[in-house]
Design a protein around this motif. Structure first.
Motif, short mmCIF file in Angstrom:
data_model
loop_
_atom_site.label_atom_id
_atom_site.label_comp_id
_atom_site.label_asym_id
_atom_site.label_seq_id
_atom_site.Cartn_x
_atom_site.Cartn_y
_atom_site.Cartn_z
N GLY B 156 0.83 -1.21 0.00
CA GLY B 156 0.00 0.00 0.00
C GLY B 156 0.85 1.25 0.00
N MET B 157 1.87 1.25 0.84
CA MET B 157 2.72 2.42 0.94
C MET B 157 3.38 2.72 -0.40
SD MET B 157 6.02 2.97 3.35
CE MET B 157 7.06 1.90 2.42
N GLU B 158 3.89 1.67 -1.04
CA GLU B 158 4.61 1.87 -2.29
C GLU B 158 3.70 2.27 -3.44
OE1 GLU B 158 6.78 -1.75 -2.24
OE2 GLU B 158 7.85 -1.03 -0.48
N MET B 159 2.41 1.91 -3.33
CA MET B 159 1.47 2.31 -4.37
C MET B 159 0.80 3.64 -4.04
SD MET B 159 1.64 -0.05 -6.63
CE MET B 159 3.36 -0.05 -6.17
N GLY B 160 1.18 4.23 -2.91
CA GLY B 160 0.61 5.51 -2.55
C GLY B 160 -0.65 5.42 -1.71
N ALA B 161 -1.00 4.21 -1.29
CA ALA B 161 -2.17 4.06 -0.42
C ALA B 161 -1.69 4.01 1.02
CB ALA B 161 -2.94 2.80 -0.80
N LEU B 162 -1.43 5.16 1.58
CA LEU B 162 -0.78 5.20 2.89
C LEU B 162 -1.64 4.64 4.00
CD1 LEU B 162 1.41 8.32 3.51
CD2 LEU B 162 2.02 5.94 3.39
N THR B 163 -2.96 4.77 3.87
CA THR B 163 -3.82 4.21 4.91
C THR B 163 -3.69 2.70 4.96
OG1 THR B 163 -5.30 5.96 4.24
CG2 THR B 163 -6.10 4.47 5.91
N GLY B 164 -3.46 2.11 3.79
CA GLY B 164 -3.21 0.67 3.78
C GLY B 164 -2.01 0.32 4.63
N PHE B 223 -9.84 -4.24 5.13
CA PHE B 223 -8.78 -4.14 4.12
C PHE B 223 -9.38 -4.21 2.73
CE2 PHE B 223 -4.52 -4.41 6.03
CZ PHE B 223 -3.79 -3.89 4.97
N HIS B 224 -10.30 -5.17 2.57
CA HIS B 224 -10.95 -5.30 1.26
C HIS B 224 -11.71 -4.03 0.92
CE1 HIS B 224 -10.03 -9.30 -0.11
NE2 HIS B 224 -10.30 -9.81 1.08
N ARG B 225 -12.41 -3.49 1.93
CA ARG B 225 -13.19 -2.27 1.65
C ARG B 225 -12.27 -1.10 1.32
NH1 ARG B 225 -17.02 -3.92 5.42
NH2 ARG B 225 -16.03 -2.91 7.17
N PRO B 231 -10.59 1.84 -7.54
CA PRO B 231 -10.16 1.81 -8.94
C PRO B 231 -8.67 2.11 -9.11
CG PRO B 231 -12.01 3.31 -8.62
CD PRO B 231 -11.64 2.80 -7.29
N ILE B 232 -8.13 3.05 -8.33
CA ILE B 232 -6.70 3.36 -8.50
C ILE B 232 -5.86 2.14 -8.15
CG2 ILE B 232 -4.84 4.90 -7.79
CD1 ILE B 232 -6.94 6.89 -6.90
N TRP B 233 -6.20 1.51 -7.03
CA TRP B 233 -5.49 0.33 -6.58
C TRP B 233 -5.52 -0.74 -7.66
CZ3 TRP B 233 -2.12 -0.74 -2.97
CH2 TRP B 233 -1.93 -2.06 -2.54
N LEU B 237 -2.33 -2.34 -10.11
CA LEU B 237 -1.87 -3.72 -9.94
C LEU B 237 -2.22 -4.62 -11.12
CD1 LEU B 237 -2.56 -4.48 -6.20
CD2 LEU B 237 -0.69 -3.27 -7.27
N LYS B 238 -3.35 -4.37 -11.76
CA LYS B 238 -3.78 -5.33 -12.79
C LYS B 238 -2.83 -5.29 -13.98
CE LYS B 238 -8.60 -6.00 -11.69
NZ LYS B 238 -9.99 -5.68 -11.96
#
Lengths: 246, 444
Positions: B156-164, B223-225, B231-233, B237-238
């Motif tokens: 998450g951190m590396e993809m910019g999703a810091l809350t993850g 986590f799933h929610r 969509p960004i996530w 990854l896809k």
């Protein structure tokens, strides 16, 4: 950086402690010349040395080992098999084929490609330095460096081990990167640590140690550094020359 | 890697001899001479990433050849965390080996301990008691969840999703609290020992784990929610870091990365150990071969581990946690005193006051250790990152002759080039994060 040249911990007195024992071990702690009065210094024991047990297991090997061996003989031909496999050892439910390096590539190619074998995955490849262990048979120039291949058949859920032994003076083994690309880093690590040269490897360089490192750290005769103590010229000796049980 | 071709005529990198040896003066501005070999004339840029970079999972160094934002070549440099653990074990007793190997892959220390101890036990020809085996499964699965949570958090951190990241580490903290309650330490436990465990489950640990088991499923759903539907996530990854089954097997890649290609290869199922065949759990797979599939597989594995932990708790029967053979069982007679864990008072009273032989035996066992019959074994187990194999050789002495670790981080990282060449620079980060390498394990 502390390189292998820094051996301030190695003292004259402890030098003899790790001298090749020729199949016998003297004393209980690996210390000589210490004026030992306990009597343990005079203890003489035959080395266990079974790590390179020189015997060979007779057929049947049991389990799937016979099937694998039969399939291997079928795949490479009886003559090549006899020339390639020096001996087979079944121990603790694992089979080891001791292979001569000239035929290694023929064998691994057959092991990977033959339908009855299908060892698709090279799980692990590493080295072992047996130095002089192996009992009274130990002699200079004996093949002390062993390269160990752990192959896995995901199709049949089987595992086997190949072992190639070379001498430290001529440490050349053909590279299996062409058959198992995953062996790339494994072989680099084995070269880095044991100095085994894998002929045909695309870029055999050091991988864990710095590029300009001298020596091969996981060889058993690699000198270990001691720890100088800045007090009365005292030194903590290198681990291989300390008093220890053997 | 160092470039050591100094041209004495180069005004920017001159050298002179002094009494201290040769001194090099490097003044820079030599980019054209060092990279003058670029004959294509293309806008080729060589970017060095790491070894100190927040997105490379520790001290991993990447040398990337870029054409615009496209990576044409990715070279991986490792070894910055090499600590010689394999060599160190050769100078310690078999029991002390646990304290070394636990420090390799610091996110899954209990797997290192378990695999090492299983290898030593296989050499000895012994088996840990049933209760010890069940507790091993229990702590290992707790450890798997902690490790996967870090994988997801750093992902998450590396993809910019810091809350993850913050959520992942928060949840992991709960698991570490449990492991601390059980083993006394948050990491580097040295809890699993040849022959069994260092100590039994403490009182109250079962309750804490059950309490946590009630909370955890909701946290996984959170986590799933938070990430899965985002969509960004998904777009990050896809189809990123593609590596199919053939590629995985050729490169030796195992674990969640292999299972994301659709092959349910999990050593807990295909070569069960510690009684895993008696537990009811699924092997999650995905068929996308990309970072997205690996994310989903890890998320699903957290849920499966929760199931295993619950089953392990249910089947815990009272009993010994160390083999009965007094020549191997160490540490055994431990108890918790006011000043921490140590030999039980009864045991101290026995060896100090009653039996000289017991004292000698205790002394010999602690200082000399036990001897392991000569031979070699290879024991693979399924760590959170894939096949963790221990090749252990004994020469019949009181210390290992050789311990080699087949580290999944080490092997999996080889696939970096295959996964990221031809892709975008930003996707290299996603590809490496989806491999989840731990450099402590990789470099050992």
């Amino acid at each position: 950086m502390t390189g292998p040249g820094d051996r301030s911990g190695r003292t004259e007195a402890s030098e003899g402690a790790t001298a090749p024992s020729g199949g016998f071990r003297k004393g209980a702690f690996g210390v000589t010349g210490s004026g030992d009065t306990s009597g343990f210094g005079g203890l003489v024991r035959v080395e266990p040395g079974g790590a390179v047990a020189l015997h060979s297991t007779e057929r049947p090997y049991g389990g799937y080992f016979d099937e694998v061996t039969d399939a291997l003989v079928d795949a490479v031909g009886e003559q090549t098999y006899a020339a390639a496999v020096q001996r087979v050892l079944v121990d603790r439910g694992e089979i080891t084929y001791f292979v001569v390096r000239e035929h290694l590539l023929t064998l691994v190619r057959a092991l990977r490609d033959d339908e009855a074998l299908r060892f698709e995955l090279c799980s692990s490849l590493s080295g072992v330095d047996y130095l002089d262990s192996g009992g009274p048979a130990a002699a200079p120039g004996r093949p002390r460096l062993h390269v160990v291949y752990h192959l896995t058949s995901m199709t049949y859920r089987r595992r086997i081990r190949l072992e190639v032994a070379v001498t430290a003076e001529d440490p050349h083994v053909p590279s299996v990167v062409g058959v198992y690309p995953t062996a790339d880093w494994h072989e680099r690590e084995t070269y880095d640590m044991f100095g085994v040269v894998f002929d045909g490897h695309p870029s055999l360089t050091r991988i864990l140690m710095p590029d300009d490192w001298d020596g091969f750290p996981q060889r058993k005769d690699y000198p270990l550094g001691g720890v100088p103590v800045e007090y009365h010229d005292a030194t903590i000796p290198p681990p291989d020359t300390r008093r220890s049980y053997r | 890697m160092t470039t050591t071709s100094y041209d004495p005529a180069d005004p920017y990198a001159g050298s002179r001899e002094t009494t201290e040896g040769r001194i090099y003066t490097v003044t820079g501005n030599d980019w054209d001479t060092t990279l003058g070999a670029d004959v294509t004339g293309e806008e080729r840029l060589v970017v060095n990433m790491g070894p100190q970079h927040p997105s490379t999972h520790g001290v991993l160094r990447l040398v990337l050849d870029l054409e615009g934002e496209t990576v044409t070549k990715a070279r991986v440099v490792i070894g910055y965390l090499h600590t010689g653990i394999e060599k160190n074990t050769e100078y310690r007793t078999w029991t002390q080996g646990t304290t070394f190997v636990t420090r390799m892959d610091y996110l899954s220390p209990l797997y290192n301990e378990a695999a090492y101890c299983l290898a030593v036990e296989k050499l000895l020809g012994i088996q840990a008691p049933q209760r010890a085996q069940t507790i091993r499964v229990l702590v290992m699965e707790l450890n798997r969840i902690a490790s996967h949570l870090v994988a997801l958090a750093t992902f998450g951190m590396e993809m910019g999703a810091l809350t993850g990241m913050t959520n992942g580490f928060r949840e992991r903290e709960m698991v570490l609290d449990l492991l601390e309650e059980i083993t006394g330490l948050r990491m580097n436990h040295a809890y699993i020992r040849p022959g069994g465990l260092a100590q039994d489950l403490p009182e109250g640990a079962e309750g804490s784990i059950r309490e946590w088991l009630r909370i955890m499923p909701a946290r996984v759903a959170d986590f799933h929610r938070l990430l899965t539907g985002q969509p960004i996530w998904q777009r990050r990854l896809k189809d990123v870091g593609y590596l199919d089954l053939t590629g995985c097997v050729a490169m030796g890649v195992t674990g969640p990365v292999l299972r994301a290609t659709g092959l349910p290869w999990d050593l807990r199922k295909v070569e069960p150990y510690l009684g895993y065949e008696t537990y009811d759990f699924e092997v999650p797979t995905a068929d996308t071969c990309d970072a997205w599939g690996r994310y989903l597989v890890r998320m699903a594995e957290v849920n499966e581990s929760l199931r295993i932990i619950e089953q392990a708790l249910d089947r815990l029967e009272p009993g010994p946690v160390m083999v009965e053979d007094k020549k191997i069982a160490w540490p055994a007679q431990l108890s918790l005193g006011s000043d921490g864990m140590g030999n039980s008072l009864d045991h101290v009273r026995h060896i100090m006051g009653q039996s000289m032989e017991a004292l000698i035996h205790h002394f010999k066992l602690v200082t000399e250790g036990f001897r392991v019959p000569a031979g070699q074994v290879y024991v693979p187990i399924e760590s959170p990152r894939g096949e963790l194999g221990y090749h252990v050789v004994s020469d019949g002495g009181t210390r290992p002759w050789r311990v080699h670790v087949r580290e999944p981080s080490f092997v999996n990282l080889q696939a970096t080039a295959a996964m990221s060449e031809g892709g975008m620079l930003a996707d290299v980060i996603a590809a490496i994060a989806s491999l989840d390498p731990v450099m402590g394990g990789c470099d050992r």
